[in-house]
Motif scaffolding. Structure first.
Motif, PDB file in Angstrom:
ATOM      1  N   LYS A   1       6.958  26.895   5.194  1.00 52.36           N
ATOM      2  CA  LYS A   1       7.045  25.819   6.198  1.00 52.36           C
ATOM      3  C   LYS A   1       6.036  24.710   5.973  1.00 52.36           C
ATOM      4  CE  LYS A   1       9.422  28.107   9.816  1.00 52.36           C
ATOM      5  NZ  LYS A   1      10.072  27.509  10.952  1.00 52.36           N
ATOM      6  N   ILE A   2       5.247  24.870   4.942  1.00 51.90           N
ATOM      7  CA  ILE A   2       4.264  23.826   4.692  1.00 51.90           C
ATOM      8  C   ILE A   2       4.652  23.146   3.378  1.00 51.90           C
ATOM      9  CG2 ILE A   2       2.609  25.362   3.529  1.00 51.90           C
ATOM     10  CD1 ILE A   2       0.411  23.883   5.020  1.00 51.90           C
ATOM     11  N   ARG A   3       4.707  21.837   3.418  1.00 53.88           N
ATOM     12  CA  ARG A   3       5.147  21.116   2.215  1.00 53.88           C
ATOM     13  C   ARG A   3       4.053  20.103   1.861  1.00 53.88           C
ATOM     14  NH1 ARG A   3       7.351  18.492  -1.337  1.00 53.88           N
ATOM     15  NH2 ARG A   3       9.086  16.997  -1.077  1.00 53.88           N
ATOM     16  N   ALA A   4       3.317  20.448   0.780  1.00 53.47           N
ATOM     17  CA  ALA A   4       2.222  19.565   0.356  1.00 53.47           C
ATOM     18  C   ALA A   4       2.783  18.437  -0.492  1.00 53.47           C
ATOM     19  CB  ALA A   4       1.206  20.361  -0.435  1.00 53.47           C
ATOM     20  N   ILE A   5       2.452  17.216  -0.116  1.00 55.83           N
ATOM     21  CA  ILE A   5       2.938  16.048  -0.857  1.00 55.83           C
ATOM     22  C   ILE A   5       1.756  15.369  -1.521  1.00 55.83           C
ATOM     23  CG2 ILE A   5       3.904  13.717  -0.517  1.00 55.83           C
ATOM     24  CD1 ILE A   5       5.912  15.016   1.312  1.00 55.83           C
ATOM     25  N   SER A   6       1.877  15.170  -2.819  1.00 52.42           N
ATOM     26  CA  SER A   6       0.773  14.561  -3.559  1.00 52.42           C
ATOM     27  C   SER A   6       0.602  13.114  -3.095  1.00 52.42           C
ATOM     28  CB  SER A   6       1.095  14.612  -5.052  1.00 52.42           C
ATOM     29  OG  SER A   6       0.061  13.973  -5.736  1.00 52.42           O
ATOM     30  N   ALA A   7      -0.594  12.802  -2.586  1.00 52.67           N
ATOM     31  CA  ALA A   7      -0.820  11.447  -2.067  1.00 52.67           C
ATOM     32  C   ALA A   7      -2.305  11.117  -2.097  1.00 52.67           C
ATOM     33  CB  ALA A   7      -0.322  11.367  -0.621  1.00 52.67           C
ATOM     34  N   ASP A   8      -2.577   9.863  -2.378  1.00 50.10           N
ATOM     35  CA  ASP A   8      -3.957   9.401  -2.286  1.00 50.10           C
ATOM     36  C   ASP A   8      -3.968   8.171  -1.381  1.00 50.10           C
ATOM     37  OD1 ASP A   8      -6.455   8.406  -2.504  1.00 50.10           O
ATOM     38  OD2 ASP A   8      -6.607   8.641  -4.682  1.00 50.10           O
ATOM     39  N   LEU A   9      -4.615   8.287  -0.275  1.00 48.80           N
ATOM     40  CA  LEU A   9      -4.574   7.214   0.725  1.00 48.80           C
ATOM     41  C   LEU A   9      -5.298   5.954   0.277  1.00 48.80           C
ATOM     42  CD1 LEU A   9      -3.445   9.562   2.416  1.00 48.80           C
ATOM     43  CD2 LEU A   9      -4.709   8.686   4.350  1.00 48.80           C
ATOM     44  N   ASN A  10      -5.994   6.070  -0.871  1.00 51.99           N
ATOM     45  CA  ASN A  10      -6.659   4.879  -1.400  1.00 51.99           C
ATOM     46  C   ASN A  10      -5.725   4.037  -2.268  1.00 51.99           C
ATOM     47  OD1 ASN A  10      -9.224   5.110  -0.317  1.00 51.99           O
ATOM     48  ND2 ASN A  10      -9.764   6.688  -1.810  1.00 51.99           N
ATOM     49  N   GLN A  11      -4.550   4.574  -2.576  1.00 52.03           N
ATOM     50  CA  GLN A  11      -3.628   3.898  -3.490  1.00 52.03           C
ATOM     51  C   GLN A  11      -2.513   3.174  -2.722  1.00 52.03           C
ATOM     52  OE1 GLN A  11      -4.099   4.270  -6.935  1.00 52.03           O
ATOM     53  NE2 GLN A  11      -5.924   5.495  -6.471  1.00 52.03           N
ATOM     54  N   ASN A  12      -1.898   2.240  -3.446  1.00 52.61           N
ATOM     55  CA  ASN A  12      -0.742   1.547  -2.889  1.00 52.61           C
ATOM     56  C   ASN A  12       0.370   2.532  -2.598  1.00 52.61           C
ATOM     57  OD1 ASN A  12      -0.652  -1.029  -2.184  1.00 52.61           O
ATOM     58  ND2 ASN A  12      -0.142  -1.844  -4.232  1.00 52.61           N
ATOM     59  N   ASP A  13       1.002   2.416  -1.454  1.00 55.55           N
ATOM     60  CA  ASP A  13       2.043   3.369  -1.030  1.00 55.55           C
ATOM     61  C   ASP A  13       1.583   4.809  -1.126  1.00 55.55           C
ATOM     62  OD1 ASP A  13       3.888   1.543  -0.261  1.00 55.55           O
ATOM     63  OD2 ASP A  13       4.869   1.423  -2.242  1.00 55.55           O
TER      64      ASP A  13
END
Ligand SMILES: CCCCCCCCCCCCCCCCCCCCCCCCCCCC(=O)SCCNC(=O)CCNC(=O)[C@H](O)C(C)(C)COP(=O)(O)OP(=O)(O)OC[C@H]1O[C@@H](n2cnc3c(N)ncnc32)[C@H](O)[C@@H]1OP(=O)(O)O
Ligand SMILES: NC(=O)C1=CN([C@@H]2O[C@H](COP(=O)(O)OP(=O)(O)OC[C@H]3O[C@@H](n4cnc5c(N)ncnc54)[C@H](OP(=O)(O)O)[C@@H]3O)[C@@H](O)[C@H]2O)C=CC1
Length: 515
Positions: A78-90
């Protein structure tokens, strides 16, 4: 039946900052009370050589999630980790992941932030302002979105003494700040930072205030709410008392006091210590998520999650309780015995910093050098002093936060929801809470075994003997030097010796007569 728990059933929830202190407690509670939720999306970046999956695995296999596994055995699915860096565009999210997020998300909890007080303004703006703006933009493209909950801080307006549940505008518009960060170089930003932050103490509180303005300005058709917690501490009750896993805020100072590094602190004992347990913040957050989505208030409501006006406690009482707990439950391998005092002015602070912090560190490093080891204590002490200077602003002042919206929400909950999502800080007993906090620091943060308490107590006894021995030797040396140099000291010394001699002779004579 809990209406709030029921509401989250079948929902797709997006959490930013889920790997942080508050984010983990939020996820835990969601899974435990609404095991039938559809999915929790978490935006995670790879860190410290760990992949996303390893980071998630580590969180789910921690002590915090033990109860969750009983009520929600398929939590991994039930947990879905999405690769993301909040410092980057989109946020550098893949097209496919972005599509999934946009299509399915029902609720957003935005917890991610940089909480460092000394962060460079460019970085603090990027994470606490620009990323918030981007997330709002994403939210506006989500057809199923029911509520967007933004976690701010009660200190975003710490330049004011009385703070209402409203947004106070900063003089320069967030959009202008965001734009200028793109073309100004670091040196110029350093120069203008003090002018921009004005009477706030750091870039953290300033950028969190800008973040709130962005939420207000970009609200559009979104259903938004802002939560402002004060100083978030270990959990009070759930999933168990005293859970904490980082050194931010008071926790670091509790460790430093328990290990005997922190011996004095510039604080006002009577100032209100506006601490708030992490589980109370999470319970309010989930209640706000439900209320915002279901009741759709006409404007963006702000909720103060603070303790000072409902159940105040001061730093003096807390400090005493922390030290009293260390008497019963000491930390292992302490550098010195836990004993600390408050100082109230610059002169005494400098004096005690030199005598109680710097001097012992220098002596210990000298001993390490003598025994062929690498000195490290002075460096550590300098870091502690730097941290203390950063926190000083918050422990020498008191604030008043109104809690009208928070109390209004409490009154709207059913008795069952008031129990399951309890955020009534009036029920908290501070002394009990602080004792559990200290215990939690020992068990969950430092991972010390309770079986080691007798040995830790023995160690403290040895430290006490060393302390007495050291002080006696120091006194004798000082006295010997004084006698060698001063006639007055010599006269005093002869007077004391002859007085003692006469007293002993009299005592011996009177006891011989009695026989
Ligand atoms: C009359 C009665 C007498 C009784 C006497 C009692 C005396 C007192 C007894 C002592 C008991 C203490 C109990 C109460 C103390 C009260 C003090 C509480 C103060 C709390 C104030 C918090 C205000 C928060 C307001 C805003 C809240 C928020 O919204 S945000 C969350 C809070 N954010 C933070 O806390 C971040 C703070 N940290 C930073 O900004 C940075 O870490 C730093 C600038 C402080 C340091 O940066 P630096 O680059 O130098 O180092 P870093 O790499 O980060 O870490 C280096 C080492 O320092 C350790 N560390 C980090 N933070 C802390 C900390 N807060 N306290 C202690 N130590 C800290 C860190 O772990 C590193 O250690 P190593 O890993 O070993 O290298
Ligand atoms: N702790 C406190 O005393 C208080 C906190 N708050 C607010 O509560 C919220 C949560 O704070 P808290 O849990 O204590 O903070 P933490 O520092 O523990 O967590 C911060 C979270 O943000 C994530 N994050 C930071 N930078 C990025 C990035 N570039 N990309 C993706 N994720 C990122 C971190 O991820 P990673 O694990 O990868 O670093 C982490 O999950 C914040 O908004 C804070 O302002 C408000 C009042 C008091």
């Amino acid at each position: 039946m809990s209406m709030i728990a029921d509401f989250y059933g079948g929902k797709s929830i997006l959490i930013t900052g889920a790997t942080g202190f508050l984010g983990k407690v939020l996820m835990e509670k969601l899974f435990r009370t609404s095991p039938d939720l559809r999915v929790i999306y978490i935006l995670v970046r790879p860190k410290a050589g760990q992949t996303l999956q390893q980071r998630v695995f580590q969180i789910l296999n921690s002590k915090l999630f033990e109860k969750v596994k009983e009520v929600c055995p398929n939590v991994h699915e039930k947990i879905r980790a999405i690769s993301a860096d909040l410092n980057q565009n989109d946020f550098a999210i893949s097209m496919q992941d972005m599509q999934e997020l946009l299509s399915y998300t029902d609720i957003i909890f935005h917890c991610a932030a940089t909480v460092r007080f000394d962060d460079h303004l460019r970085h603090a703006v990027q994470l606490n302002v620009t990323a918030t703006q981007q997330l709002l933009l994403m939210a506006s493209q989500m057809p199923n979105l029911k509520a967007f909950i933004h976690i701010s801080t009660a200190f975003s307006n710490c330049n004011l003494k009385h703070i209402d549940e409203v947004i106070y505008p900063c003089p320069v518009e967030p959009k202008k700040i965001i734009d200028s960060m793109e073309w100004l170089d670091d040196a110029i930003i350093d120069e203008i930072t003090p002018k921009l932050i004005g009477d706030r103490p750091n870039t953290y509180t300033y950028t969190k205030a800008l973040g709130e303005m962005v939420v207000q300005q970009e609200s559009g058709k979104l259903n938004l709410a802002i939560i402002r917690p004060s100083i978030v501490g270990a959990t009070w009750q759930e999933p168990f008392p005293g859970w904490v896993d980082n050194v931010n805020g008071p926790t670091g100072l509790i460790v430093a006091a328990g290990k005997g590094f922190l011996r004095s602190i510039r604080a006002t004992p009577m100032a209100v210590a506006d601490l708030i347990p992490a589980d109370i913040v999470v319970n309010l957050t989930l209640a706000v998520g439900w209320y915002t989505a279901v009741h759709r208030p006409k404007s963006t409501l702000i909720y103060h999650c603070t303790s000072g006006n409902l159940n105040p406690c001061n730093w003096g009482k807390m400090g005493i309780q922390v030290l009293a707990t260390f008497e019963k439950i000491p930390l292992e391998r302490a550098f010195r015995r836990p004993k600390a005092d408050f100082t109230t002015n610059n002169v005494t602070t400098q004096y005690w910093n030199a005598v109680s912090h710097r001097a012992p560190a220098i002596i210990y490093d000298f001993y390490l050098r003598l025994t062929g080891r690498k000195p490290r204590m002075t460096k550590l002490m300098n870091r502690l002093l730097r941290t203390l200077s950063m926190l000083e602003y918050f422990i020498n002042r008191s604030w008043e936060w109104s809690t009208y919206n928070t109390e209004m929400l409490m009154s709207k909950l059913s008795p069952e929801d008031q129990r399951v999502f309890n955020f009534d800080v009036r029920q908290l007993n501070w002394l009990e809470y602080i004792e559990n906090y200290v215990l939690g620091v020992k068990k969950y943060l430092l991972k010390e075994d309770m079986a080691g308490i007798p040995e830790a107590k023995q160690h403290l006894k040895r430290l006490r003997n060393i302390h007495y021995l050291f002080n006696t030797a120091l006194f004798l040396i000082a006295w010997r030097l004084l006698i060698a140099r001063s006639q007055v000291a010599r006269n005093v010394w002869f007077f004391i010796v002859s007085f003692c001699y006469k007293f002993l002779s009299y005592f011996r004579a009177s006891s011989t007569l009695k026989v």
